[in-house]
Design a protein around this motif. Structure first.
Motif, PDB file in Angstrom:
ATOM      1  N   ILE A 164     -13.680   3.983   7.654  1.00 24.11           N
ATOM      2  CA  ILE A 164     -14.503   3.939   6.218  1.00 24.11           C
ATOM      3  C   ILE A 164     -13.224   2.733   5.738  1.00 24.11           C
ATOM      4  CG2 ILE A 164     -13.828   5.269   4.644  1.00 24.11           C
ATOM      5  CD1 ILE A 164     -14.331   7.743   6.471  1.00 24.11           C
ATOM      6  N   TYR A 165     -11.918   2.387   5.678  1.00 24.32           N
ATOM      7  CA  TYR A 165     -10.814   1.413   4.633  1.00 24.32           C
ATOM      8  C   TYR A 165     -12.211   0.499   4.738  1.00 24.32           C
ATOM      9  CZ  TYR A 165      -8.579  -0.446   1.996  1.00 24.32           C
ATOM     10  OH  TYR A 165      -7.144  -0.890   1.336  1.00 24.32           O
ATOM     11  N   ALA A 166     -13.032  -0.206   5.732  1.00 23.41           N
ATOM     12  CA  ALA A 166     -13.520  -1.479   6.140  1.00 23.41           C
ATOM     13  C   ALA A 166     -14.341  -1.286   5.600  1.00 23.41           C
ATOM     14  CB  ALA A 166     -13.815  -1.839   7.336  1.00 23.41           C
ATOM     15  N   LEU A 167     -15.091  -0.525   5.048  1.00 14.24           N
ATOM     16  CA  LEU A 167     -16.597   0.215   4.587  1.00 14.24           C
ATOM     17  C   LEU A 167     -16.551  -0.450   2.337  1.00 14.24           C
ATOM     18  CD1 LEU A 167     -19.010   0.097   4.910  1.00 14.24           C
ATOM     19  CD2 LEU A 167     -19.642   2.370   4.716  1.00 14.24           C
ATOM     20  N   ARG A 168     -14.338   0.469   2.451  1.00 10.65           N
ATOM     21  CA  ARG A 168     -14.692   0.626   0.643  1.00 10.65           C
ATOM     22  C   ARG A 168     -14.330  -0.357   0.725  1.00 10.65           C
ATOM     23  NH1 ARG A 168      -9.910   3.793   1.103  1.00 10.65           N
ATOM     24  NH2 ARG A 168      -9.132   3.830  -0.940  1.00 10.65           N
ATOM     25  N   ASP A 169     -13.651  -1.578   1.198  1.00 11.40           N
ATOM     26  CA  ASP A 169     -12.919  -2.975   1.214  1.00 11.40           C
ATOM     27  C   ASP A 169     -14.077  -3.725   0.801  1.00 11.40           C
ATOM     28  OD1 ASP A 169     -10.774  -4.317   0.960  1.00 11.40           O
ATOM     29  OD2 ASP A 169     -10.987  -5.189   3.175  1.00 11.40           O
ATOM     30  N   PRO A 178      -9.080  10.734  -5.052  1.00  7.97           N
ATOM     31  CA  PRO A 178      -9.565  11.534  -3.310  1.00  7.97           C
ATOM     32  C   PRO A 178      -9.533  10.465  -2.148  1.00  7.97           C
ATOM     33  CG  PRO A 178     -11.554  11.063  -5.356  1.00  7.97           C
ATOM     34  CD  PRO A 178     -10.233  10.329  -5.363  1.00  7.97           C
ATOM     35  N   LEU A 179      -9.728   9.025  -2.290  1.00  8.60           N
ATOM     36  CA  LEU A 179     -10.440   8.322  -1.104  1.00  8.60           C
ATOM     37  C   LEU A 179      -9.015   7.523  -1.193  1.00  8.60           C
ATOM     38  CD1 LEU A 179     -13.751   6.887  -1.620  1.00  8.60           C
ATOM     39  CD2 LEU A 179     -13.323   8.379  -0.571  1.00  8.60           C
ATOM     40  N   ILE A 180      -7.987   7.496  -1.288  1.00  7.65           N
ATOM     41  CA  ILE A 180      -6.810   6.962  -1.089  1.00  7.65           C
ATOM     42  C   ILE A 180      -5.829   7.399  -0.727  1.00  7.65           C
ATOM     43  CG2 ILE A 180      -4.767   5.569  -2.375  1.00  7.65           C
ATOM     44  CD1 ILE A 180      -6.335   4.565  -4.289  1.00  7.65           C
ATOM     45  N   SER A 186      -3.860  10.830   5.779  1.00  8.43           N
ATOM     46  CA  SER A 186      -4.344  10.885   7.657  1.00  8.43           C
ATOM     47  C   SER A 186      -4.058  10.309   8.665  1.00  8.43           C
ATOM     48  CB  SER A 186      -5.993  11.098   7.496  1.00  8.43           C
ATOM     49  OG  SER A 186      -6.088   9.328   7.068  1.00  8.43           O
ATOM     50  N   LYS A 187      -3.482   9.303   8.535  1.00  4.96           N
ATOM     51  CA  LYS A 187      -2.619   8.450   9.166  1.00  4.96           C
ATOM     52  C   LYS A 187      -0.818   9.209   9.193  1.00  4.96           C
ATOM     53  CE  LYS A 187      -3.188   5.129   6.761  1.00  4.96           C
ATOM     54  NZ  LYS A 187      -4.308   3.981   6.293  1.00  4.96           N
ATOM     55  N   LYS A 188      -0.739   9.524   8.035  1.00  4.62           N
ATOM     56  CA  LYS A 188       0.299   9.853   7.175  1.00  4.62           C
ATOM     57  C   LYS A 188       0.675  11.382   8.444  1.00  4.62           C
ATOM     58  CE  LYS A 188       2.368   7.154   6.640  1.00  4.62           C
ATOM     59  NZ  LYS A 188       3.618   6.284   7.850  1.00  4.62           N
ATOM     60  N   ALA A 206       1.735  -3.964  -7.693  1.00  3.61           N
ATOM     61  CA  ALA A 206       1.128  -3.241  -7.176  1.00  3.61           C
ATOM     62  C   ALA A 206      -0.221  -2.936  -7.173  1.00  3.61           C
ATOM     63  CB  ALA A 206       2.314  -2.084  -7.807  1.00  3.61           C
ATOM     64  N   PHE A 207      -0.514  -1.793  -6.118  1.00  2.63           N
ATOM     65  CA  PHE A 207      -1.795  -1.278  -6.251  1.00  2.63           C
ATOM     66  C   PHE A 207      -2.151  -0.428  -7.194  1.00  2.63           C
ATOM     67  CE2 PHE A 207      -3.975   1.849  -3.909  1.00  2.63           C
ATOM     68  CZ  PHE A 207      -5.234   1.149  -3.412  1.00  2.63           C
ATOM     69  N   MET A 208      -1.288   0.160  -7.584  1.00  7.25           N
ATOM     70  CA  MET A 208      -1.559   0.977  -9.093  1.00  7.25           C
ATOM     71  C   MET A 208      -0.500  -0.008 -10.009  1.00  7.25           C
ATOM     72  SD  MET A 208      -3.148   3.603  -8.721  1.00  7.25           S
ATOM     73  CE  MET A 208      -4.055   4.127  -7.594  1.00  7.25           C
TER      74      MET A 208
HETATM   75  N1  URA Z   1      -3.581   1.972   1.407  1.00  7.59           N
HETATM   76  C1  URA Z   1      -4.111   3.386   2.425  1.00  7.59           C
HETATM   77  O1  URA Z   1      -4.169   2.948   3.884  1.00  7.59           O
HETATM   78  N2  URA Z   1      -5.363   3.325   2.015  1.00  7.59           N
HETATM   79  C2  URA Z   1      -6.218   3.473   0.762  1.00  7.59           C
HETATM   80  O2  URA Z   1      -6.792   4.006   0.359  1.00  7.59           O
HETATM   81  C3  URA Z   1      -5.129   2.260   0.467  1.00  7.59           C
HETATM   82  C4  URA Z   1      -3.891   2.334  -0.049  1.00  7.59           C
END
Ligand code: URA
Length: 436
Positions: A164-169, A178-180, A186-188, A206-208
């Motif tokens: 999903i991240y590859a597609l979002r990119d 919500p997607l971030i 999910s990873k944590k 920063a990302f934000m």
């Molecule tokens: N880092 C992530 O792991 N996922 C995101 O969607 C954005 C930043």
């Protein structure tokens, strides 16, 4: 699975059930939903958002798309820290062994750098011999034995996020709260954590970009993590200025080692201590932050965390003699040039975005996910806002692969600095703490 009705519901602003979200993630991970349909769905989420319940269902479905780490019962809480990323952000390196010394288990699963944002795995891999590719059995065994392991995601963890991240990119759907939230958590959650500290950064690198946006993301993550049973706090921290005085993979390892020796830049030390102190206060009832901060400082000053760090890197294959010899070098890159001040005054700004771009272009970061990096290039000895400069005072050093690259970097680096006649008002490092 017929995914079209779910896309249409989301497009029209109607909520989805947890079961619908689970089915969609399962089917997409199994290759039963084409990318064009998932792209349309992600864009619908981008515009319509997701409720707290939907985001929780998405997070858990993504976590369960692959293997979840399982640890034996043990009184030591399982904890981790996640940063949204920045320039010079090497906090994980000293923090992970420090947490192990404080009685935690730390299965720290990290990522690689992309663009101007550095990655913990790249920094660790600048240590001779060290591997970050730990399979599940090795990672769990090392955490049980040493209290800490630092590795990359295994091939079988959270495959839904990878897809999903590859597609979002490539579909303009990365900046969706919500997607971030679901992607990070999910990873944590796949680490089976008891507690998590988030470092949500805001500022030029920063990302934000704004504090408000960072606060919104932090609130979303903290709330959802609690809903999923993980005690979580978020620190909102400044990323307008690089953290510490070094940016670049090996240079950041050196600075992390200085921190573990009870030395190094004050902002790095402060953030490491804050992350450790919050996690300890979150998990140990009856201990307030004043006590847990003292314990964290002691862990650094006693040398315990440094010893744990060396055990950790040796367990992951580091050649200790080569690592120690590399630490003694003034520089590992072929060329080093100094940038000196051409005026008197106070440093009022060091633009972290410019510093990050220079390090990336020196070869220390990557433009594309698979490009190779040079571990030894970067910038160190960075002057910090508030410091007083004379003519010819050192502002920074550039470590480069060639003379031409070093000279080009030096020219750009000067533009990262601003000066004032009076000492500037310095912002706090940690602006807010968000808890549930
Ligand atoms: N880092 C992530 O792991 N996922 C995101 O969607 C954005 C930043």
């Amino acid at each position: 699975m017929n995914f079209l009705p779910l896309i249409e519901r989301k497009r029209d602003g109607s909520p989805l059930t947890a079961a619908q979200i689970q089915d969609a993630i399962r089917a997409y991970t199994a290759g039963q939903i084409p990318d064009y349909q998932m792209s349309a769905f992600l864009m619908a989420v981008f515009f319509r958002g997701m409720s707290r319940e939907e985001t929780a269902a998405l997070t858990l479905a993504m976590r369960d798309s692959g293997e979840v780490l399982k640890f034996p019962d043990d009184p030591r809480p399982i904890v981790d820290k996640h940063s949204t990323g920045g320039v010079g952000d090497k906090v994980s390196l000293p923090l992970a062994p420090l947490l192990a010394c404080l009685g935690f288990r730390v299965p720290m699963i990290s990522g690689r750098g992309l663009g101007i944002t550095g990655g913990t795995l790249d920094k660790l891999e600048s240590i001779p011999g060290l591997t970050t590719q730990l399979d599940r059995a090795r990672l769990v065994a090392q955490v049980q034995r040493l209290g800490v392991a630092m590795g990359g995601q295994t091939a079988t963890m959270i495959p839904a996020d990878k897809k999903i991240y590859a597609l979002r990119d490539v579909t303009g759907t990365v900046p969706s709260i919500p997607l971030i939230t679901a992607s990070i958590l999910s990873k944590k959650l796949a680490e089976s954590l008891h507690a998590l500290i988030m470092d949500v950064k805001f500022g030029t690198a920063a990302f934000m970009q704004t504090r408000e946006a960072a606060r919104e993301l932090a609130r979303s993550i903290v709330t959802l993590a609690h809903d999923c049973g993980v005690n979580t706090r978020a620190l909102l921290t400044d990323m307008n200025t690089p953290l510490g005085r070094a940016a670049g993979n090996w240079l950041e390892v050196k600075e992390s080692v200085a921190c573990l020796e009870g030395k190094g830049p004050e902002d790095l030390r402060q953030l490491v201590v804050e992350c450790a102190a919050h996690l300890a206060a979150q998990t140990m009832s009856g201990f307030d932050l004043a006590i847990t901060r003292r314990a964290a400082v002691l862990g650094l000053e006693s040398g315990d965390a440094l010893r744990k760090w060396e055990e950790l890197i040796v367990a992951q294959g580091a050649d200790l003699a080569a690592y120690r010899a590399k630490l003694k070098l003034d520089h590992a890159a072929p060329v080093v040039l100094e940038l000196v001040s051409d005026r008197e005054g106070f440093v009022s700004k060091v633009d972290s975005r410019i510093v990050g771009e220079i390090v990336r272009d020196l070869g220390g970061g990557r433009m594309m996910k698979d490009s190779a990096i040079n571990p030894d290039v970067g910038i160190d000895s960075l002057a910090k806002p508030g410091e007083s400069m004379q003519r010819k005072s050192l502002l920074a050093r550039v470590h480069a692969a060639t003379q031409a690259e070093a000279e080009a970097a030096l020219l750009r680096l000067r533009t990262a600095f601003e000066f004032s006649e009076k000492a500037p008002q310095l912002p706090p490092l940690v602006h807010e703490v968000i808890s549930a």
